[in-house]
Design an enzyme around this catalytic site. Structure first.
Site, short mmCIF file in Angstrom:
data_model
loop_
_atom_site.label_atom_id
_atom_site.label_comp_id
_atom_site.label_asym_id
_atom_site.label_seq_id
_atom_site.Cartn_x
_atom_site.Cartn_y
_atom_site.Cartn_z
N GLY A 38 67.95 36.59 49.17
CA GLY A 38 66.80 36.37 50.03
C GLY A 38 65.77 37.48 49.91
O GLY A 38 65.36 37.87 48.81
N GLY A 95 66.14 40.48 47.53
CA GLY A 95 65.87 40.38 46.11
C GLY A 95 66.99 39.74 45.30
O GLY A 95 67.82 38.99 45.82
N GLY A 126 66.16 28.87 45.10
CA GLY A 126 67.29 29.22 44.25
C GLY A 126 67.30 28.44 42.95
O GLY A 126 67.64 28.98 41.89
N ASP A 127 66.91 27.16 43.01
CA ASP A 127 66.84 26.35 41.80
C ASP A 127 65.74 26.85 40.87
O ASP A 127 65.90 26.87 39.65
CB ASP A 127 66.59 24.89 42.17
CG ASP A 127 67.59 24.36 43.18
OD1 ASP A 127 68.77 24.76 43.09
OD2 ASP A 127 67.20 23.58 44.06
#
Length: 321
Positions: A224, A227, A253-254
């Protein structure tokens, strides 16, 4: 550019809802809503196709509400190799509040007939020829087991194609045992695998180094606002994201996975690849959807992304404690 396959075993139609501060048990008014075909592997594929790669999408897709997915695949230039299964693909609701908090309400997905899984395995065999990488992302439908996921990882490795894995829980544990070439847990998923809290950057680094030592070439940990950590060959880099206004973290995230794989397949120096992927993930949270490398200020986002080397030898208590 590279030829890449993404596998999404449990795709979803994402209902993104922007609200004011939620008042539980009361009537809440929405600011906006949108319904998009998604699933982690499909999100990864969208980014990679936008970066110029030749991308095939496969997995298990409900036949009764496939129209939005087929339209997306056509619009984004994605080759559709999904196995259709009876019933509908699930709908996931993503509630975004003004402070950046996102609440996910995720459905379980349809039950998968045994013949559909067999058809997917057979299709995978035909798709692997000439590929540069396979990305397996997301959760499992109710009756698909973690061991079956691990079997897919092993099937890809048997053809000497690099395989990247992004999942969670029991599926992550089983998938890691099959030794994918890369894995991208967030800090909670890494802690669940480690079996204890990882509340500091040093603790996350130790856990990532353990995976690296166990034969997983690239370990990428997203944390998050703290980093991104990237461990390869016992060496670690960390990136700090530029500050941006957060609208939705769904797809970040993807986007990170796609950006990292793009850098690796392009042969970039590690620092450049990590900076690019971290900045692209930061770009994605400014709006609903995946990151856009064509954003007018993307170069500035990269310049504001800090990448540094971490000293593994200086870890207290050793590297694998």
């Amino acid at each position: 550019m590279a030829r890449i396959l993404t596998l999404t075993l449990n795709p979803a139609l994402d209902l993104a809802i922007r609200t004011g501060p939620l008042r539980l048990g009361e009537v809440n008014r929405t600011e906006s809503t949108r319904l998009d075909p998604a699933g982690k592997g499909i999100n990864v594929a969208r980014v990679l196709a936008g970066l110029g790669h030749e991308v095939t999408v496969s997995g298990l897709l409900g036949a009764d509400n496939e129209t939005a997915f087929v339209r997306l695949f056509t619009e984004r230039g994605l080759r559709d190799a999904f196995i259709r299964v009876p019933g509908e693909t699930r709908i996931n609701a993503k509630l975004s509040e003004p402070d950046g908090r996102v609440t996910d309400l995720n459905g379980p997905g349809p039950r998968i007939p045994a013949e559909a899984l067999e058809a997917l395995s057979q299709r995978l065999e035909s798709l692997l020829t000439g590929l540069d990488a396979v990305v397996i992302s997301g959760s499992l439908p109710p009756n698909v087991t973690p061991e079956q996921l691990a079997g897919l990882v092993r099937a890809v490795w048997a053809r000497q194609v690099r395989v990247w894995l992004d999942t969670s829980g029991a599926a992550l544990v089983a998938g890691l045992a099959a030794r994918p070439s890369a894995v991208k847990p967030n800090e909670k998923e890494l802690a669940d695998w480690a079996g204890h809290p990882l509340e500091t950057s040093e603790a996350r680094l130790r856990a990532a180094l353990r995976l690296n030592a166990e034969g997983i070439e690239d370990v990428i940990v997203s944390a998050g606002a703290e980093g991104v950590l990237w461990v390869r060959g016992g060496e670690a880099l960390a990136a700090t994201s530029p500050r941006v206004s957060v609208v939705s973290t769904v797809g970040a995230g993807d986007t990170l996975v796609a950006g990292m794989l793009h850098g690796v397949l392009s042969g970039w120096p590690r620092e450049r690849g990590l900076r690019f992927a971290t900045a692209l993930a930061a770009e994605s949270v400014r709006h609903v959807g995946v990151g856009d490398p064509g954003a007018s200020d993307f170069e500035q986002l990269q310049q504001r992304t800090e990448v540094r080397s971490l000293s593994v030898d200086a870890l207290p208590g050793g590297t694998h404690g």
